[in-house]
Structures are given as C-alpha cells and as structure tokens.
Design an enzyme around this catalytic site. Structure first.
Site: not given
Ligand code: T1G
Length: 694
Positions: A105, A125
């Site tokens: 976004e 999301e």
């Molecule tokens: N927030 C907080 N921590 C996150 C995070 C996030 N969005 N994404 C990953 N982490 C942490 C995860 O818990 C892990 O922590 C470390 O980073 C590595 O992640 C306003 C409301 C980006 C593809 O849904 O899909 O934006 O275990 O092991 O395999 O509209 O993480 O090391 O302590 O998964 O390389 C939307 C979620 C949020 C993407 C990377 N975004 N993340 O994968 O590493 S809501 C998502 C992923 C939002 C807006 C809305 C994957 C990744 P730890 P990982 P990876």
C-alpha cells in the site's frame, strides 16, 4: 541506535531506505521516519524527486502485526501514505523481494513503482482475517481495475514482477542496480510538467454488470462464517460508488472492525505460531543441518508416492524403492497422472512437470539407495515390518544418512533400537494426501540428535511443509487427540445422535467436514487396523464403541467402497444418510442398553471439542509438545481446524479455561473418567490463566 529509516541525497534525488530487519515491518518508528524524511526531501530545494526503497532481503513485509491490539501510535500508515501522495515532487518506489500488505500500500501511494525481477507484491491481509487498511482496496482498483483487484485482494496471493508489470502495478522492471535505476527514473519524471499523477485521482472503470454479485457467490463456500472476505468485496465495491476520501474512511472502519475481531486474532495467532514451531529450545537456530542432496523413499503406495512428489517438487532427486515391481509401476503412473492433473489445473507448467518427474526414479534393489542423504520409509503401519526394514537400511545406507519413518502412531524408539544409528533415526509423520497437506509431525526419539532434528526441520521447510516437533507416544500429538475426539463422536451415536447431526455441528463450527465424513474420505479400514492392533492392550473397563467395527465387517470402508458412515452414488463424493447405518447404530444402542435421547448441538460441540482440548493439555503436561501453539498449528494444518478459531488451545483460551474446566467437570459426573480435567488444565483454570501463559 541505528536509524530505522535512512536518508541520502544522490544527483538531486532524496533516497529514503527502510531499514528494519528482518522484513522492514512498518512499526511506529518506521512510519515516523518515512513521514519526516518525505517532508525533509519535499522542503529541500536541492531535491527534485524522491526514491523509497528497502534495505536487506525485501522492500517491506507490511504493517507490524505485533503492534495490533496495542494502543495506536501516530502517524498511522494511511497518514504516512497521504504525505507521500500529496508531495508535489515525484516519489518512486523501488521494489525488490516482497512488498506485502502495507508494504504494497505504501508503493501504491507513491507516484511510480519500479521493480527488480525478484519483486513480488501481495495484499495478504485476508489471510490474517483483515482487509487492506491503508488504501489498498481504494487505490489498487484504480490502478488495475476492479476485476483484477478483487483477484489480488481476495486471494492474498503474491503477484510476480512480470505479472505486476503487465497488470500496470509497476511501471518498469529493471535489471542491475535498482536504486541507480530508480534515481534515473525519478529524475526523468521530475522533468515532466506539473505535479505527478496520484493513483487516487485515477478513474475506476465500471466492472461488468453483476460482477460483485457473482463475486460474492464465488467466495460463498470458502468465506463461510468469515468476516474479512466479505468486507474486502464491500470495500472494493465502494470504489464504484463513493468518492476516494469517503471510500478510504469506510475502508478504515471495516479494517478496524476486522482487526478487533476474534477471527483475526485467531488467524494472527496462527501466523506467529507457525513460525514459533520452528524454534526448538535444545536445537539452536544455528545448529548445522546436513545438506540433503538426495532422498530415498521406501514404498510406492499412496504415502510413498505423495512424499516422493513433494521431494521432487522441491528440486531434490528422489529414488523410490519398491520391491514389488507391479506396485512400483502403479505408483509411478499415479505420480505422472497427478503431475499431469496439476498442469491441467494450471498449478504446474509443462516444464516444471517434466523437471519434477525427471527427478523421480523407481528402483527395486535396496543397494540402489545406499548413497541417499536421508531415507524416508513409508510402508504399512506394521512395527515388525518397519523394524525389519530399518535393520537392513542400517547395514546398506552410508554412515551419517538419516533414517526417517513415516509412521502415524508407532514408537520411533523401538524402530531406532534395531539400528546402530539411533541418533540419526527420526519420525516424519506426513499427513495424507502428502502432496497437499502441509503438516509434518517430526517425531524425536530419545536419542535423536540435534543435528538430525535441525536437518529434518530444514528439509520440511524446503518441501514447503510446516514441520512441528513432537515427542513419541501412541498417535504422537495429532492422532492421539483425534482418537479421543472421534471416540466422543461415536459415543454420541450410541446415546442418541446420528452421523449427519454430529458432522453438521462440527461443520458449523468451521471445519470443512465432520468426523464421520472425514472417516469416509480417509477410509474406515485404516482406523480399523489401528483399533485391532490396540485391542490387545485396551483396558477391559474402557468404554469402546463397536459401531465402526460393525460397518467395517460389512465391508463399508467409506468413499472407496461407496459406503461407510454414509452412502455415495457412483462418481459422487456427496454423503447421503443411509438407513443401513442408522439400523446398525440403533442396534448397538439397544445392545448396550442406551435409551436413546435427543442430544442438543451444544452438548455435541462441547463433548467433541473439550475432549480434544483436555487431551492437548495432557500432551503438554507430558512434554510431548513444546508449546500449546504447536498443538494449534498441528490441528490447523493437519486436521482442518478452522484457522479463524486459532486452533484448539487458542480457542480454549478464548472460551476461558474456567468455562472449559467447569464443563469437563459436569461431563465427568455424567460420563466418568473420559472427561476428568487434566491437572494442567485444572491448575490454569483455577489460577484464571490460559495456555498462552505457559
Ligand atoms: N509484522 C511483524 N513481524 C513479521 C511480519 C509482519 N508483517 N512479517 C514477518 N514477520 C516476522 C516473522 O514473525 C519472523 O519473526 C520474521 O519476521 C521472519 O519472517 C495496513 C494491516 C514477509 C514473506 O501478511 O508473509 O500490512 O520468528 O520467517 O519466510 O493493510 O514473513 O524471526 O521472530 O516469515 O522470509 C501484512 C507477513 C501485514 C506478510 C517473509 N503482511 N509476513 O517470509 O520470513 S498486515 C503480511 C510474511 C498489513 C495493512 C495491513 C513473511 C514474509 P521471528 P518469516 P520469510
């Protein structure tokens, strides 16, 4: 303290870099940094344009999910995006790796987007029980059209750079240095007359008449009982009804409703729980894992073939050892057919299919697998047979090779004991169908080494599986809990319920199917064999329902015999209530002396789910699962527990352990020991705590 957002000027361009490892999540400090630095670049007369990029392995993984549920800290992401979009100087987003959620976004609020070939954008999301809450449902339809936007937002799936270019999401794909290219692109934009075009000002093309109505019909099954998918469609539809600012306001309201919902809390819990499961206290993250460059699978039945397909799909050569040439030929043919089906469904390209099949080789001589780095035995659930095979493997396979057994209930220690390499013996309980179900219970034996565990956990990730480490007991975690859950379902039949009533209660709770429909899919003969094995050691006074055995003795094994708990018409998987089954049930009730009674749905749900939760608490107490969230992951990925409920243990915390405890005590008074609360559950309930407090 390092800056969460870095700034530099190059050739009259302000370069803003997100620097919040590991995924540049948009926490409060990052949001404030971006807002401040865009204002700084805007005010700097020496700066003609701005580039926004990410340090490390990706552009941005989105909003910081850990912040949800905490008091909001300004500026909000929509406010930051508004600052970017209203900047009179062109702002160019330079994307590499993932740009997900708010991390997509943010670029949508920029005036232009360029991408490295590695870039992939997504609005995931909906998989967290949310909707895009920072303008995604309002800007993306304006950029790529309503139809395409609905596909991206409702699927939550990534869009690769090439597709993003063809859809109009990115303006250019650049090889070489991304930031250099972005600076050049930004300067070229700065030369153009007038303020840069804002995505919010683009017209929304009207979709085909009835598009949204059809859209709602298409998601009805998948979105059953959920909030977020419907809110996504509503917010996207608002782009065709409301001016941008009003649509943005409504989007925010819908997003906040989702964020506070129990459903989103459950789905966010599972997001972190899946990652937590990879953390094993006595196997540090830096434990050296062995390189797995070749795999052998023993047995070319359903499981063996499915496992081999997963291995080949991950690009690892795999040999399937099957001594029965006919079974081997049939199994290989099944693999080919499955891959061809994936091509037909568009899940696999022809080239990927050929590559996958090219990595699979069938062999009939055990000597042909002596060099494998890991052997995964997938023969019948027969302890003596497995022990015989492991004794042979121990003499044939090279020293250091890992020997894994795909068992769903047997004692890994007994199998390890027939080898001289107990530290390299482990259980890998793949869930069927192995090429579809993501869960693998990784079963540590008493002597399994940290390196073996680290290696197999890493291999599970490579196979795109969710690996959860469990201890050894009959049924490990998932099947042990499932056994108690299904027993309750059978007892309910004896007391007055029928399969369709029990299945509907469980379906309405959110499972895709109830226990009887599942049994018909899995095959009633599978669990029959396990019950026959356990019969010798089953306590004489333990309540046991004979109904399933009676059906099996009639040759009713489920869908594969077109009759099980339900009847099935030729070529159909639709379960049909069968009077034959009802007669068997009524006969058993009579035999056992039950006066059948009407059983209400609440009792069915409580008895099935609280039994599950109580057994999970016993497993935790026995140290057979590392944490309650591991049990949640097992049930979401192995048994289809509804993700929006967060898993059985998270659900229990949501209900309140005191409530669960009191219900179990009440049920124990009527039905005896089956419901006596586990000491752990009792302690937590009396201390007003939850499993999450462990
Ligand atoms: N927030 C907080 N921590 C996150 C995070 C996030 N969005 N994404 C990953 N982490 C942490 C995860 O818990 C892990 O922590 C470390 O980073 C590595 O992640 C306003 C409301 C980006 C593809 O849904 O899909 O934006 O275990 O092991 O395999 O509209 O993480 O090391 O302590 O998964 O390389 C939307 C979620 C949020 C993407 C990377 N975004 N993340 O994968 O590493 S809501 C998502 C992923 C939002 C807006 C809305 C994957 C990744 P730890 P990982 P990876």
């Amino acid at each position: 303290m390092r800056d969460l957002v870095e700034y530099a000027t190059r050739d009259g361009v302000g370069v803003i870099t997100l620097n919040n490892p590991p995924v540049n999540a948009l926490g409060a400090g990052v949001r404030q940094g971006v807002a401040d630095l865009v204002e700084r670049a805007r005010a700097d007369g020496g700066v003609q344009a701005i580039v926004l990029t990410g340090a490390g392995r990706c552009f941005c993984g989105g909003a910081d999910i850990r912040e949800f549920g905490q008091p909001p800290i300004p500026p909000s992401l929509p406010e930051v995006i508004d600052i970017i979009e209203s900047c009179p100087k062109p702002v160019v987003a330079a994307l590499h790796g993932v740009a997900y959620g708010g991390g997509f976004e943010l670029p949508l609020g920029c005036h232009f987007r360029i991408a490295a070939p590695s870039a992939r954008v997504a609005l995931p999301e909906v998989t967290l029980g949310l909707i895009p809450g920072a303008g995604g449902t309002q800007r993306l339809p304006r950029l790529i059209g309503v139809e395409a936007a609905v596909g991206v937002i409702l699927s939550g799936k990534p869009v690769a750079a090439t597709s993003a270019l063809s859809m109009g999401i990115v303006d250019e794909i650049v090889d070489g240095d991304l930031v250099d290219a972005a600076i050049a692109f930004a300067l070229a934009c700065a030369d153009k007359e007038g303020p840069p075009t804002r995505v919010r000002d683009l017209e929304v093309a009207e979709p085909e008449p009835g598009f949204f109505e059809d859209g709602r019909k298409k998601i009805a099954r998948r979105a059953r009982g959920l909030i977020a998918p419907w809110h996504c469609i509503e917010s996207i539809e608002n782009t065709t009804k409301l001016p941008f600012d009003e649509g943005l306001k409504k989007e925010r309201a819908l997003f906040l409703e989702c964020r506070e919902s129990e459903q989103s809390k459950g789905q966010r819990h599972i997001f972190f729980a899946e990652r937590e499961a990879a953390k094993i206290p006595d196997v540090p993250r830096d434990t050296p894992a062995l390189a797995i460059q070749s795999v052998a699978v023993i047995g070319c039945g359903t499981m063996g073939a499915g496992i081999a397909m997963c291995v080949a799909d991950a690009g690892i050569p795999v040999r399937i050892l099957e001594t029965d040439a006919d079974v081997l030929e049939k199994g290989l043919a099944r693999i080919t057919k499955s891959c061809e089906g994936s091509v037909k469904r568009g899940r696999l390209s022809e080239a990927d299919k050929d590559a996958c099949l090219g990595l699979i080789q069938g062999v009939t001589d055990i000597a042909d697998i002596k060099d494998a780095d890991i052997v995964i035995e997938a023969v019948f659930e027969d302890l003596d047979l497995k022990k015989e095979i492991f004794a042979k493997l121990d003499t044939v396979c090279r020293p250091g090779a890992i020997l894994a057994t795909n068992t769903s209930t047997l004692d890994v220690n007994e199998i390890a004991a027939v080898t001289n390499r107990a530290e390299q013996v482990i259980g890998t309980h793949f869930f069927s169908p192995a090429d579809i179900m993501r869960l693998v219970e990784i079963v540590r034996g008493a002597e399994t080494s940290a390196q073996t565990i680290a290696t197999v956990m890493a291999m599970a990730r490579r196979l795109k599986k969710v690996g959860v480490l469990v201890g050894t007991c009959d049924g490990f975690v998932g099947n042990r809990m499932y056994h108690h859950y299904t027993r309750q379902a059978h007892f309910l039949l004896e007391e007055g319920a029928l399969p369709s009533q029990v299945d509907k209660v469980i379906y309405d709770f959110g499972f895709a199917m109830g226990p009887f429909a599942v049994g018909d899919v899995a095959g009633l003969d599978v669990s029959w064999r396990i019950r026959q094995r356990r019969a010798e050691t089953r306590p004489a006074d333990e309540r046991y329902s004979p109904i399933a055995d009676r059906l099996c003795e009639m040759g009713r094994f489920g869908q594969k015999t077109r009759a099980g708990w339900y009847a099935y018409e030729d070529g159909s998987r639709a379960p049909i209530a069968d009077a034959v089954v009802e007669d068997v049930i009524l006969g058993v009730s009579k035999e056992l002396g039950f006066d059948r009674r009407a059983i209400d749905n609440d009792e069915i749900q409580e008895r099935c789910l609280y039994t599950l939760i109580n057994e999970g608490a016993k497993i935790l107490d026995e140290g057979l699962a590392l944490r309650s969230s591991d049990i949640d992951v097992i049930w979401i990925y192995g048994y289809g527990f509804p993700a929006h409920r967060g898993g059985p243990m998270f659900y229990a915390d949501q209900v309140g352990l005191k409530t669960v405890y009191e219900a179990l005590c009440r049920l124990a008074e009527v039905h005896g020991d089956l419901f006596v609360p586990s000491p752990l559950l009792e302690r937590l309930a009396l201390e007003a705590k939850g499993f999450k407090d462990l």
